[in-house]
Design an enzyme around this catalytic site. Structure first.
Site, PDB file in Angstrom:
ATOM      1  N   HIS A 185     -27.611   3.777  11.743  1.00  0.00           N
ATOM      2  CA  HIS A 185     -29.007   3.377  11.521  1.00  0.00           C
ATOM      3  C   HIS A 185     -29.229   2.926  10.093  1.00  0.00           C
ATOM      4  O   HIS A 185     -28.442   3.242   9.196  1.00  0.00           O
ATOM      5  CB  HIS A 185     -29.937   4.553  11.838  1.00  0.00           C
ATOM      6  CG  HIS A 185     -29.777   5.698  10.883  1.00  0.00           C
ATOM      7  ND1 HIS A 185     -28.759   6.627  10.989  1.00  0.00           N
ATOM      8  CD2 HIS A 185     -30.487   6.058   9.777  1.00  0.00           C
ATOM      9  CE1 HIS A 185     -28.858   7.506  10.018  1.00  0.00           C
ATOM     10  NE2 HIS A 185     -29.892   7.188   9.254  1.00  0.00           N
ATOM     11  N   HIS A 212     -29.265   0.233   3.603  1.00  0.00           N
ATOM     12  CA  HIS A 212     -27.857   0.429   3.959  1.00  0.00           C
ATOM     13  C   HIS A 212     -27.713   1.204   5.254  1.00  0.00           C
ATOM     14  O   HIS A 212     -28.652   1.848   5.716  1.00  0.00           O
ATOM     15  CB  HIS A 212     -27.166   1.221   2.841  1.00  0.00           C
ATOM     16  CG  HIS A 212     -27.789   2.572   2.657  1.00  0.00           C
ATOM     17  ND1 HIS A 212     -28.959   2.737   1.943  1.00  0.00           N
ATOM     18  CD2 HIS A 212     -27.467   3.809   3.126  1.00  0.00           C
ATOM     19  CE1 HIS A 212     -29.310   4.012   1.970  1.00  0.00           C
ATOM     20  NE2 HIS A 212     -28.439   4.683   2.685  1.00  0.00           N
TER      21      HIS A 212
END
Lengths: 172, 172
Positions: free
Chosen positions: B115, B34
């Site tokens: 990220h 995720h």
């Protein structure tokens, strides 16, 4: 891709189920504790978009589900699975039937026995032992659930949520 | 309860991230790959209902996000974390900022460096070794994401999805 449809009970019941699943369910790390509403099925990206759209519409017309756990049970001797037995209320049956009609038309693989698995792939001895212990406890829970989830499976077997659908119809 | 907000990339990128996470990320079994949009925060049942309602409204006014992964990077020496670096596009910054205003008003803990973590809690030697290997590969990915998810954390540290929000605004 491979999709499935589930209900997640509230955190309290998930934590309880996980306290058993950690030891007794090899799927512990692949998906949170859940009640399967539709067993895994294949769908293309295009198909799943149409299915989502239909589910959004249908969910608006369905009432929240009362989840009543009454006892611990098992599918033995067919399967060494231990589960929290969930009462098949009208709302739950209505939801299950909606998920097997329209764009999702299909014969359910089994008769609908709503349950939350807490152990599986146990040996016969392990199974008898665990069931014996659990049946001594009070396993009653009751809660209202106003949503269900469409998930897809990753290559490692884990499931990611694609979309949540809210059961929005108000009680009369 | 403890909540967090994330983007899930599509299955292909999740499978790729998991091929590293399996070995290098102790959170592998707790949550699918995720991009964190809002770090964990506490909210009561009442608060989360209000937050959901607001998110549903806000999501309608936001455009889908273009997710561009350009390279592998790390937070070393601050943290031995390896991640897929995601370009901070306008849509992504807009979404991040919406999730830190209104009912969710809060100062982000860190500057937003979007990220997808693929490794963490590595030793210095492991870190240098893995980074060296990964940097030799082509790590470019591009996809459009039209949804984000509000999750809550269970007692065992795993995350369950509470609700999905669709980014519905169409491109002009």
């Amino acid at each position: 891709m491979r999709y499935g449809i589930v209900l997640f009970p509230a955190k309290k019941l998930q934590d309880l189920a996980n306290s058993y699943r950690k030891r007794y369910d090899p799927h512990y790390a692949l998906i949170p504790p859940h009640l399967t509403l539709k067993t895994p099925f294949e769908a293309s990206d295009e198909e799943i978009k149409a299915i989502s759209k239909e589910l959004r519409r249908s969910a608006r017309e369905l009432r929240p589900v009362q989840l009543e756990v009454t006892k611990i049970s098992s599918f033995s001797p067919v399967n060494n699975v231990i589960y929290l037995k969930v009462e098949p209320t009208e709302e739950l049956k209505e939801l299950h039937s909606m998920l097997h009609s329209g764009a999702l038309e299909s014969e359910p693989e089994y008769a609908f026995v709503p349950h939350i698995t807490i152990g599986q792939k146990l040996s016969d001895a392990e199974m008898a032992d665990v069931l014996g212990q659990l049946k001594m406890q009070d396993n009653h829970h009751s809660e209202q659930i106003d949503r269900f989830h469409l998930l897809y499976q990753l290559e490692n077997g884990a499931w990611t949520v694609y979309e949540t659908f809210i059961l929005e119809k108000e009680e009369i």
